[in-house]
Scaffold this motif. Structure first.
Motif, short mmCIF file in Angstrom:
data_model
loop_
_atom_site.label_atom_id
_atom_site.label_comp_id
_atom_site.label_asym_id
_atom_site.label_seq_id
_atom_site.Cartn_x
_atom_site.Cartn_y
_atom_site.Cartn_z
N UNK A 179 16.25 21.65 -40.00
CA UNK A 179 16.17 20.82 -38.80
C UNK A 179 15.35 19.56 -39.11
N UNK A 180 14.29 19.75 -39.87
CA UNK A 180 13.42 18.64 -40.25
C UNK A 180 14.21 17.57 -41.01
N UNK A 181 14.96 18.01 -41.99
CA UNK A 181 15.77 17.10 -42.80
C UNK A 181 16.77 16.33 -41.92
N UNK A 182 17.42 17.06 -41.00
CA UNK A 182 18.43 16.42 -40.15
C UNK A 182 17.79 15.38 -39.23
N UNK A 183 16.61 15.68 -38.69
CA UNK A 183 15.95 14.75 -37.76
C UNK A 183 15.44 13.51 -38.49
N UNK A 184 14.94 13.70 -39.69
CA UNK A 184 14.46 12.56 -40.50
C UNK A 184 15.60 11.55 -40.67
N UNK A 205 23.36 25.12 -36.76
CA UNK A 205 23.58 24.49 -35.46
C UNK A 205 22.30 23.99 -34.78
N UNK A 206 21.15 24.63 -34.96
CA UNK A 206 19.93 24.11 -34.31
C UNK A 206 19.63 22.66 -34.66
N UNK A 207 20.08 22.19 -35.81
CA UNK A 207 19.86 20.78 -36.14
C UNK A 207 20.58 19.89 -35.13
N UNK A 208 21.74 20.34 -34.67
CA UNK A 208 22.53 19.59 -33.69
C UNK A 208 21.79 19.53 -32.34
N UNK A 209 21.36 20.68 -31.86
CA UNK A 209 20.69 20.70 -30.54
C UNK A 209 19.36 19.95 -30.61
N UNK A 210 18.66 20.12 -31.72
CA UNK A 210 17.38 19.42 -31.88
C UNK A 210 17.62 17.92 -31.84
N UNK A 211 18.68 17.47 -32.53
CA UNK A 211 19.03 16.05 -32.52
C UNK A 211 19.33 15.58 -31.11
N UNK A 212 20.10 16.37 -30.36
CA UNK A 212 20.46 15.98 -29.00
C UNK A 212 19.23 15.90 -28.10
N UNK A 213 18.41 16.93 -28.13
CA UNK A 213 17.21 16.94 -27.27
C UNK A 213 16.30 15.78 -27.65
N UNK A 214 16.17 15.53 -28.94
CA UNK A 214 15.27 14.46 -29.40
C UNK A 214 15.80 13.07 -29.02
#
Ligand code: MTE
Ligand code: MOS
Length: 766
Positions: free
Chosen positions: A233-238, A265-274
């Protein structure tokens, strides 16, 4: 469990001053079913999952998705009946960094911009303080799409009916070659071919996916959520925000099951919420309800496998040729690695001089398929173990005799050329499993009784292996780290990015640290995975946590203990109080006492990605599972009546938790084999509810009898190997073989729903 072994145990701390304890040696903590660390909190309802958390001024977020499988976005219409000025609205153009979910590659957008490639693809995000108004608003957004022709099957993708990904619709392909398969056909007494199919499967963790984000340009992005892999998730958000690494923080909240479904999939939701938080400057919470979770997130890859096998008259394998294809859906996500594991496991625990496996992951206009316990192996193992039962019949051997003649032994090589150096006793596992299930007696009895009954009984088994840890050089590249420190009052804290999701990480790590340090388990604290606090111990996947990360924990504990010894703060024979004062003394004198350990790849393990040969995994768990079923020929309903699971997993660290892993996996395997049928309509799951996506309940799961053989693995912590995914591999083929035994039907695909079985039964009578 701790009988003679524990009495002989010499490493346990000896007590001083307490006479009653001198004669009762401290039992070893490894091998003991200490209660689950977070168990009390969970069963008393005190555990706080992401949806239990709330921030001041928090908004709720939701996702507007594509109804079409493929097309060009023409326009987005917002119904004027909604007070849009109260809403935060995010689309692709609001993304500050790159519009992608960075994983192996960056082909998947976080929000579709010009094109959509599968149903339920996210296009627009909305946030508002009122959840109910938010839902009304979601329905009031219309995404106008110019439809493009779409493809939904492996066949259409391979035929390139539409080119939807890259130059050939193929995400990845592999080729495994051992010996000379082409030369073997001529020497064969038997050549047997078969085609096998497996369906998609939903992970159905109890807690649906969810995330809370806080984000702004000054502080960066922080997310809290239900997830398996904080650093993914960290990598995706960066990447999504174009921020430096230290401006992104990911915190895992207690996770109510993942089963692979919370791997990518949590990378997707984390991206959306962020993104919503970034635009609104307020905390934003997105929680999927079950229906959204089922239709929009990943499932197990559907598969097709073709087998062609050459054998001698006496049932010795001469050549195995396998063609294995999985449906990856619209974007690559983890399909290449799922394919890799499925490919390597496709030829099973057998010794065969000539093996060829060709495999590929293809693109379709379905939501991307993803990680699910077993990671490609349940698909290819189903095909192999069903095929071998069919071969046994043709060759005229019992299913067990055919396996016995071909099981792999020490010194022999797997399909990828890996020499088996550990002790492997597949015969013994099979003998034990068949004996515990009365396999032979029951086969005989059922054969006599079945003709006179409308309820047909049958018994079948599967033999299989599962490699723990990342494949090939994967662990070397990951270079995981874990750390441990002590507090002045002698508490020990473990720092790792590995998550607890019900499989027992917290307890197992605590047992490993406590055993190594010779102190009580209550002194060990497992820190919450938080990328601002813990080193990257790699993702919580691939059954790697106990074996790989547990070993780092063990080494870190040993290093701390050594510092205390070397400094003269601790002497052999210490007890927990001595340990505590030693920690206090050390810290008073030298400051913090901690140890960070980095994974070192064993120098005798080699893997070659170019030829796909070598040591695919450091260790394998080995197993034989037996299923007994009854089939009501009037309704074509199948019940699993008995289940025996025998496996060799190295040293068992916590017998209750380990048995729980097997029981849970077998239950999921029963669902995979019999009930869990995803109904697709134009690439969209049309039965995304628990009322019509049927999973096994406690009424459908027989007593599962679990047995462990323990051959300690020299490189595992306390001798342990990984077991998390193993039980998914063998359950479905054991059941399918039992149904075939009961009915004579040639079971070639799962799930074997009554509709499917009726069709297959008709072909028996025809
Ligand atoms: N068991 C529970 N209770 N919950 C889970 O989410 N995930 C499975 C398995 N067992 C899971 C589980 C999957 S997919 C994997 S890869 C392993 O646990 C991961 O944990 P391990 O590395 O500790 O085996
Ligand atoms: Mo498990 S499928 O490797 O998360």
């Amino acid at each position: 469990m701790h009988d003679a072994h524990a009495l002989e145990f010499t490493g346990a701390p000896k007590s001083r001053g307490n006479l009653s304890r001198i004669f009762v040696p401290e039992p070893s903590i490894i091998g003991t079913s200490v209660p689950r660390k977070e168990g009390r909190e969970k069963v008393t309802g005190r555990t706080r999952y992401v949806d239990d958390l709330s921030f001041p001024d928090m908004l709720y977020g939701t996702t507007v998705r594509s109804a079409n499988p493929r097309g060009r976005i023409r326009a987005i219409h917002f119904d004027p009946a909604i007070p849009w000025n109260e809403f935060t609205v995010v689309s692709a153009k609001d993304i500050p960094g790159k519009n992608c979910i960075a994983l192996l590659i960056e082909d998947q957008p976080c929000l579709a911009d010009e094109f959509v490639n599968h149903p339920e693809e996210a296009v627009v995000l909305l946030a508002h303080p009122d959840k109910y108004l938010l839902e009304e608003a979601r329905r009031a957004v219309q995404i106008e799409i110019e439809p493009y022709p779409a493809i939904f099957t492996i066949e259409d993708s391979l035929a390139r009916k539409q080119l939807i990904w890259g130059e050939d619709n193929i995400f990845k392909s592999f080729r495994v070659e051992k010996g000379d398969v082409g030369a073997a056909w001529g020497a064969a007494d038997f050549i047997v071919e078969g085609d096998y199919e497996t369906g998609a499967q939903e992970q159905l963790y109890i807690e649906p996916q969810g995330m809370i984000a806080q984000a702004n340009p000054t502080d960066g992005v922080t997310v809290w959520g239900s997830l398996q892999c904080p650093y993914y998730v960290h990598k995706a958000l960066v990447r999504l925000f174009g921020l430096p690494k230290d401006h992104v923080r990911v915190v895992q909240t207690e996770t109510g099951g993942g089963f692979g479904g919370k791997e990518e999939y949590p990378s997707m939701i984390a991206g959306h919420a962020a993104l919503l938080a970034w635009k609104s400057s307020k905390p934003v919470k997105i929680i999927y309800d079950r229906a959204e979770d089922m239709v929009a997130t990943t499932k197990r890859h559907p598969s097709r496998t073709h087998h062609k096998t050459a054998l001698t008259r006496d049932g010795k394998l001469l050549a195995i040729e396998i063609d294995f294809t999985i449906d990856g859906g619209a974007y690559e996500t983890l399909s290449p690695v799922v394919l890799s594991r499925g490919t390597i496991h496709a030829a099973g625990p057998y010794n065969c001089p000539n093996v060829r496996v060709r495999s590929r992951a293809v693109a379709t206009n379905m939501p991307p398929h993803g990680a699910f316990r077993g990671f490609g192996a349940p698909q290819s193992v189903f095909a192999l173990e069903r095929h071998l039962d069919r071969i046994a019949e043709i060759v005229g051997l019992t299913p067990d005799e055919l396996r016995r003649r071909n099981f792999i032994h020490e010194g022999q090589t797997l399909a990828v050329g890996q020499v088996i150096r550990e002790t492997v006793k597949m015969d013994r596992l099979m003998d034990r499993a068949l004996e515990l299930s009365s396999y032979h007696a029951k086969r005989q009895r059922f054969q006599q009784e079945n003709p006179r009954s409308t309820i047909k009984r049958g018994i079948g088994f599967a033999a299989f292996l599962h490699g723990a840890g990342f494949t090939g050089s994967g662990e070397e590249y990951l270079a995981s780290e874990a750390a441990l420190d002590v507090t002045p009052d002698g508490r020990v804290r473990v720092f790792a990015g590995s998550t607890e999701m019900g499989q027992g990480t917290n307890t197992v790590f605590a047992q490993i640290a406590a055993e190594t340090l010779g102190i009580g388990i209550d002194r060990i604290e497992i820190m919450q995975p938080d990328t601002a606090m813990v080193p990257n111990s790699g993702p919580t996947v691939a059954s790697r946590t106990t074996m790989i990360v547990g070993k780092l924990v063990e080494s870190a504990a040993r290093a701390v203990q050594k510092s205390l010894f070397d400094g003269g703060f601790l002497q052999t024979g210490y007890d927990a109080d001595d340990f505590a004062s030693a920690c206090g003394d050390y810290i008073a004198r030298f400051g913090p006492l901690q140890s960070l350990i980095k994974y070192e790849h064993p120098t005798d393990l080699h893997w070659d990605d170019a030829t796909y040969t070598g040591d695919a995994y450091g260790a394998y768990a080995w197993a034989v599972y037996v299923a007994e079923v009854s089939v009501d020929t009037r309704t074509a309903e199948v019940r699993v009546e008995d289940f025996v699971a025998v496996q060799e997993v190295g040293k068992v660290i916590n017998p209750v938790l380990a048995a729980g892993q097997i029981e849970g996996g077998v239950a999921q395997g029963i669902g995979y084999a019999l009930y869990e049928n995803v109904v697709w309509q134009e690439g969209r799951m049309s039965n995304g509810q628990m009322t019509n996506y049927i999973m096994p309940t406690s009424m459908d799961v027989p007593p599962i009898r679990v047995f462990f053989e323990e051959i300690p693995y020299a490189r595992g912590p306390g001798g342990a190997k990984g077991i998390g995914e193993l039980p998914l591999d063998g359950t479905a083929p054991a059941i399918a073989n039992a149904i075939a035994n009961a009915t004579g039907a040639d079971i070639t695909r799962i799930p074997v729903t009554p509709e499917v079985l009726l069709e297959m039964l008709e072909s028996v009578h025809a």
